[in-house]
Design an enzyme around this catalytic site. Structure first.
Site: not given
Length: 389
Positions: A50-51, A75, A112, A139-140, A235, A271
């Site tokens: 979705s994004t 969502e 999911a 997936l996030a 990270y 990003v």
């Protein structure tokens, strides 16, 4: 109603249907203007559709290679006086445009990680595509409930082994300061691997294979970020790095089962995302990266990255690194760009930030994730939050 952005911490709690639809259309335009992308993979499953990179993958495969897609995402639906999540609007806008172009576009909205959504997705594939040639895992989520034991795990984005002190940025005030982050416990590190590692990717591929919906010579890709040495302490060398290493393990396991070319991790560039905005150090690095890559003429958002992945990197023989990853972070991690980023990082303060980095564009890119700050959209206009163009 008039929909305006409402920011709470690192979260925007509203989204604009017209702005989201305009964003989707502009990504489609980017792909179609560049022309067709040769591919035999015409039946695509995108997990996390979705994004960001997942949405870009659905757009590139559909409008670049004439693929039919099934997408999965979690969502929030709209109400009469309450906007939906940005992803809900993105999904509707994509479906409208894909179907208008003669392509199948089926979206499953739910968790999911759950067995129920896996089963629903398999049935959708059987009914609409028969099988899939390509599975994109994008997936996030900060939380995952393991369907086997019912335990809910929460990720912890922290250093591993020892505390880290580094520069960070308050994106609201523009203040650059120093932050010390304590290391994760072993339990926190393990939970982060459970949420963000490769276990669920393996479960998806196993479920799809068992159901007979994976085509011969299928390919599955899982997107990751490795990053610059400037962000490594929090990270790559932190709990996130342990989760990312587990993706490499999972990719190797899938290849062992399904063939040497079946699965690859794809390393992408940094990003602006809602998730990354909450990670210490990363937003400051992001404002710096935006400025330097624009000056070098190498700026890319998700649609540019994924277009380059499918248009260039996946054509012909794959150029893999030592871990069998496909690298699309090559521009960001080039010697020239990293040298300039490192030079500026040392000079970053609240006072020097406007000259060295680009906080206004970072803020703009963040708002665009939710359909705001999109040029050409009249935000003073009344809109129905239940309707997507």
């Amino acid at each position: 109603m008039i929909i305006e952005p409402k920011i709470r911490g690192f979260i925007c709690t509203t989204a604009h249907p017209t702005g989201c639809a305009t964003n989707v259309q502009r990504q489609i335009d980017h792909v179609t203007i560049k022309g067709a992308i040769p591919s035999d993979r015409k039946r695509v499953l995108v997990l996390g559709c979705s994004t960001g990179y997942g949405l870009a993958s659905r757009i590139v495969t559909t409008f670049g290679s004439d693929a039919d897609t099934v997408g999965v995402s979690f969502e929030r639906e709209p109400g009469e006086a309450k906007p939906a999540s940005a992803g809900w609007y993105n999904n509707r806008a994509f479906e409208n445009r894909a179907r208008a172009a003669g392509r199948k576009a089926i979206t499953i909205e739910g968790d999911a990680f759950s067995d129920a959504v896996k089963a629903e997705t398999i049935e959708a594939i059987k009914a609409n595509l028969g099988q899939v040639d390509l599975v994109v895992y994008s997936l996030a989520s900060p939380v995952r409930t393991d369907p086997k034991d019912g335990i809910t795990y929460r990720s912890a984005i922290k250093p591993y082994g020892s505390q880290v002190t580094s520069k960070t940025l308050n994106t609201g005030t523009g203040e650059v300061s120093e932050i010390t982050v304590e290391p994760a416990t072993e339990e926190e590190a393990a939970a982060t691997v459970k949420v963000m590692g490769g276990e669920d990717w393996e479960l998806w591929i196993a479920a799809l294979a068992e159901a007979g919906v994976l085509a011969d010579n299928f390919l599955t890709l899982n997107y990751t970020y490795l990053g610059s040495e400037l962000t490594w302490p929090i990270y790559h060398k932190g709990t996130l790095g342990k989760a990312k290493a587990d993706l490499d393990r999972a990719a190797a396991a899938i290849r062992d089962t399904h063939g040497n070319h079946a699965a690859h991790v794809v390393a992408l560039k940094a990003v602006v995302t809602q998730a990354s905005s909450a990670i210490p150090v990363v937003p400051l690095y992001g404002t710096l990266l935006i400025k330097v890559e624009d000056e070098m003429g190498l700026g890319e958002g998700p649609i540019q990255q994924i277009d380059r992945l499918f248009r260039d990197k996946l054509q012909g023989g794959l150029d893999l690194d030592d871990e069998h990853r496909i690298r699309v972070d090559d521009w960001e991690l080039s010697e020239a760009m990293q040298a300039e980023l490192t030079r500026r990082w040392a000079e970053l303060t609240t006072e020097t930030l406007p000259a060295l980095a680009d906080l206004p564009k970072y803020r703009e890119e963040f708002l665009k994730l939710f359909g705001f700050s999109v040029g050409g959209v009249d935000y003073s206009k009344d809109v129905d939050p239940r309707v997507v163009e």
